[in-house]
Motif scaffolding. Structure first.
Motif, PDB file in Angstrom:
ATOM      1  N   VAL A 364      35.907  43.859  29.422  1.00 33.60           N
ATOM      2  CA  VAL A 364      37.275  44.228  29.800  1.00 33.60           C
ATOM      3  C   VAL A 364      38.275  43.301  29.110  1.00 33.60           C
ATOM      4  O   VAL A 364      39.325  43.751  28.619  1.00 33.60           O
ATOM      5  N   ASP A 365      37.957  42.021  29.045  1.00 31.78           N
ATOM      6  CA  ASP A 365      38.874  41.043  28.445  1.00 31.78           C
ATOM      7  C   ASP A 365      39.142  41.351  26.978  1.00 31.78           C
ATOM      8  O   ASP A 365      40.271  41.164  26.493  1.00 31.78           O
ATOM      9  N   ALA A 396      35.507  49.122  34.045  1.00 31.63           N
ATOM     10  CA  ALA A 396      35.499  48.426  35.347  1.00 31.63           C
ATOM     11  C   ALA A 396      36.519  49.084  36.280  1.00 31.63           C
ATOM     12  O   ALA A 396      37.609  48.539  36.503  1.00 31.63           O
ATOM     13  N   LYS A 398      36.770  49.292  39.337  1.00 32.72           N
ATOM     14  CA  LYS A 398      37.093  48.571  40.566  1.00 32.72           C
ATOM     15  C   LYS A 398      37.703  47.204  40.284  1.00 32.72           C
ATOM     16  O   LYS A 398      37.809  46.361  41.176  1.00 32.72           O
ATOM     17  N   ASN A 399      38.118  46.996  39.036  1.00 32.21           N
ATOM     18  CA  ASN A 399      38.714  45.732  38.622  1.00 32.21           C
ATOM     19  C   ASN A 399      40.228  45.821  38.783  1.00 32.21           C
ATOM     20  O   ASN A 399      40.913  46.502  38.014  1.00 32.21           O
ATOM     21  N   ALA A 402      42.394  45.031  35.737  1.00 35.37           N
ATOM     22  CA  ALA A 402      42.502  46.043  34.677  1.00 35.37           C
ATOM     23  C   ALA A 402      43.691  46.972  34.961  1.00 35.37           C
ATOM     24  O   ALA A 402      44.454  47.323  34.051  1.00 35.37           O
ATOM     25  N   ASP A 430      42.753  45.058  45.661  1.00 34.72           N
ATOM     26  CA  ASP A 430      42.862  43.641  46.046  1.00 34.72           C
ATOM     27  C   ASP A 430      44.178  43.443  46.797  1.00 34.72           C
ATOM     28  O   ASP A 430      45.210  43.139  46.196  1.00 34.72           O
TER      29      ASP A 430
END
Length: 585
Positions: A364-365, A396, A398-399, A402, A430
């Protein structure tokens, strides 16, 4: 006894008194610690083939021959003898322990643990069995279970240094360095001549950044073993962290003298030179590390940094290239991409991030990084950047980060509704994501919805009450809505957390609007003092000067602000202010 684990095991032969045999040459040779393995094995074999011994006595002879085979590094022949010994006399715990040791050496940990468990069943006071099983569990990363076995071994024998050391290592693996230090300290108290206690505790102090204590412990270790390069090197690292560069350099030099092939010592010499500003010395030292270990990419990467600081970008680039040639991994491409980014060579930077993605397609990064590079190269290349950020979300889903990153890109694009949707999802994933609450609030403010903006800032403040930006931002929203008292309250709260020029000049504006120019001037002065290159702070003070009928001071501040290269909107406001005061912009 002749075993590979003789340093930590004592085997007592089990020979029932009723069947004890008078000494004979073969009997004595079979049991001998000094006979050559081939001679001892031959003697044991003659005893076995003579068929004079049965039961426990024969089991003992097979066990003696097994141990001699182990000493002779012949595990293949040792195992049948262990098996035969146990078959003949299955009630001897030490036989299971010793066969378990052989399985351990052969890396058959499951069988080793089974044998050691049986040894403990037969003899619950077998400290060596607990110790060995603990070491095996440690190798399997089962450190909590290992600690139980080490603790039992210590209870049975408080002088068993290997058990203290093993337990310390497991405590360290579980990130409990306090208990690890306690175990190494127990070793030192009971066996001050055992260098492992000093060295182990020194390492724990290094990990805990107790550098003075680390120096003291490694100094003691060096007294016991002055020719051990590792102890000298580790003390050098402690001195390096203490910024005692001359002492660190002396230790690294000594470590190299003791072990000329210690590439890390050469490299750390380079770090010392770099910290002292001696770029040439650093370059030479890193070059020596590369000579000693040409296959470690860390050394050309470090030398590249020295070349960069020296201004020799071509040689820096060559070292970055060399590091990637040695090891074309994600991290090395990332470092070179950063080098290209500093040079504003966006195409090469993006090409390196392409390689990062090729090496690690689920990163992802890397997609986030490439998106940011695309925008730096072309501020309007939103489609390509958003495509990368969308791919990061697919990788991702569920990130929360992101979604937050894509929301920020939509906000830059001024697609505020999509930005808010992504901030919503980030917060759903979150709920305590303070940045997302704050930036969603900023977006609501951009849309002119101050009520939702204020609610968002409040949520950010609740998620992270120690960040002064959130109360400052809420104060701005109150100021824009005209709620001056609440604005002043929020700016005051922000300043109490951490003084910031923006908080002071915004409170100055609120106070000025409440017709309190004296208080406003105090804040404006503080804002300028905190950031002498802040055009908005100077503009704010200029406004206060005008209210106080001090036009010449206002003109001075406007002109200083203009000299700082303000943005287009502030420049227009400054020029308008100067014209209103009859001064040329």
């Amino acid at each position: 006894m002749r075993t590979w684990f003789a340093a930590i095991a004592t085997f007592v032969f089990f020979v029932p008194a009723a069947h004890a045999q008078p000494a004979s040459p073969d009997w004595n040779t079979c049991r001998s610690d000094t006979a050559k393995p081939a001679v001892a094995i031959a003697a044991c074999t003659r005893l076995i083939n003579g068929k004079k011994f049965k039961g426990a006595e024969l089991a003992n002879i097979h066990l003696m021959r097994a141990l001699t085979h182990v000493q002779d590094n012949d595990d293949v022949r040792a195992l049948p003898d262990f098996n035969q010994s146990i078959q003949l006399n299955p009630r001897v715990g030490s036989a299971f322990r010793l066969r378990g040791g052989l399985h351990w050496r052969r890396e058959d940990r499951e069988r080793a643990r089974a044998d050691l468990g049986r040894a403990i069943q037969l003899d619950p006071k077998d400290r060596q069995a607990y110790l060995w099983r603990g070491l095996i569990l440690q190798e399997e990363d089962k450190d909590e279970d290992a600690i139980e076995d080490f603790t039992r071994a210590i209870e049975l024998d408080s002088g068993l240094m290997d058990a203290y050391r093993g337990r310390a290592i497991s405590h360290h693996a579980l990130k409990d360095n306090t208990k690890a230090i306690a175990d190494f300290s127990a070793m030192i108290e009971r066996a001050p001549k055992d260098v492992r206690g000093w060295a182990g505790r020194g390492e724990m102090h290094l990990n805990e950044r107790n550098f003075e204590s680390a120096v003291a412990d490694y100094t003691e270790a060096m007294k016991l073993e002055p020719k051990d390069a590792d102890y000298v090197y580790n003390r050098g690292n402690a001195f390096l962290d203490l910024k005692e560069y001359d002492k660190a350099l002396a230790d690294f030099d000594q470590a190299i003298k003791l072990n000329p092939k210690m590439a890390t010592a050469y490299s750390n010499r380079g770090t010392v030179f770099l910290q002292k500003g001696d770029l040439d010395g650093a370059i030479v030292a890193y070059g020596e590390a590369m000579r000693v270990d040409p296959n470690d990419p860390a050394y050309p990467l470090k030398r590249a940094i020295a070349w960069e600081e020296k201004g020799d970008l071509d040689r820096a680039r060559a070292d970055y290239d060399h590091a990637i040639k040695i090891e074309p991994v994600y991290e090395n491409y990332m470092v070179r991409a950063a080098f290209f980014l500093k040079r504003r060579d966006y195409d090469r930077a993006i090409a390196d991030v392409d390689q990062m993605i090729k090496v690690r397609p689920d990163s992802v990064d890397a997609y986030d990084y490439r998106a940011s590079l695309r925008i730096e190269k072309n501020p309007n290349d939103f489609d390509a950047a958003l495509a990368d950020l969308t791919q990061a979300i697919k990788i991702a889903p569920k990130n929360a980060g992101a979604y937050y990153n894509r929301a920020a890109m939509y906000r830059k694009k001024r697609d505020l509704d999509r930005a808010i949707a992504d901030y919503d999802e980030a917060i759903r994933l979150d709920p305590d994501f303070a940045f997302a609450h704050n930036d969603r609030a900023l977006t609501w403010r951009d849309k002119g919805d101050f009520d939702r903006a204020i609610a968002g800032y409040t949520a950010a403040m609740n998620a992270n009450p120690k960040d002064p930006a959130y109360s400052r931002h809420r104060g701005e929203a109150y100021l824009m809505r005209g709620d001056l008292d609440r604005a002043i309250g929020d700016f005051t709260e922000s300043i109490a957390i951490a003084a910031h020029a923006r908080s002071h000049y915004l409170r100055s504006q609120a106070l000025l609007r409440k017709n309190d120019p004296i208080a406003a001037l105090r804040d404006a002065d503080e804002a300028v003092a905190l950031d002498t290159r802040s055009a908005p702070a100077l503009m704010s003070r200029a406004s206060v000067m005008r209210a106080l009928k001090r036009p010449s001071d206002a003109i001075t501040d406007y002109r200083k602000a203009l000299s700082l290269g303000p943005d287009k909107e502030d420049r227009s406001a400054i020029e308008a202010g100067l014209r209103e005061l009859g001064a040329k912009p």
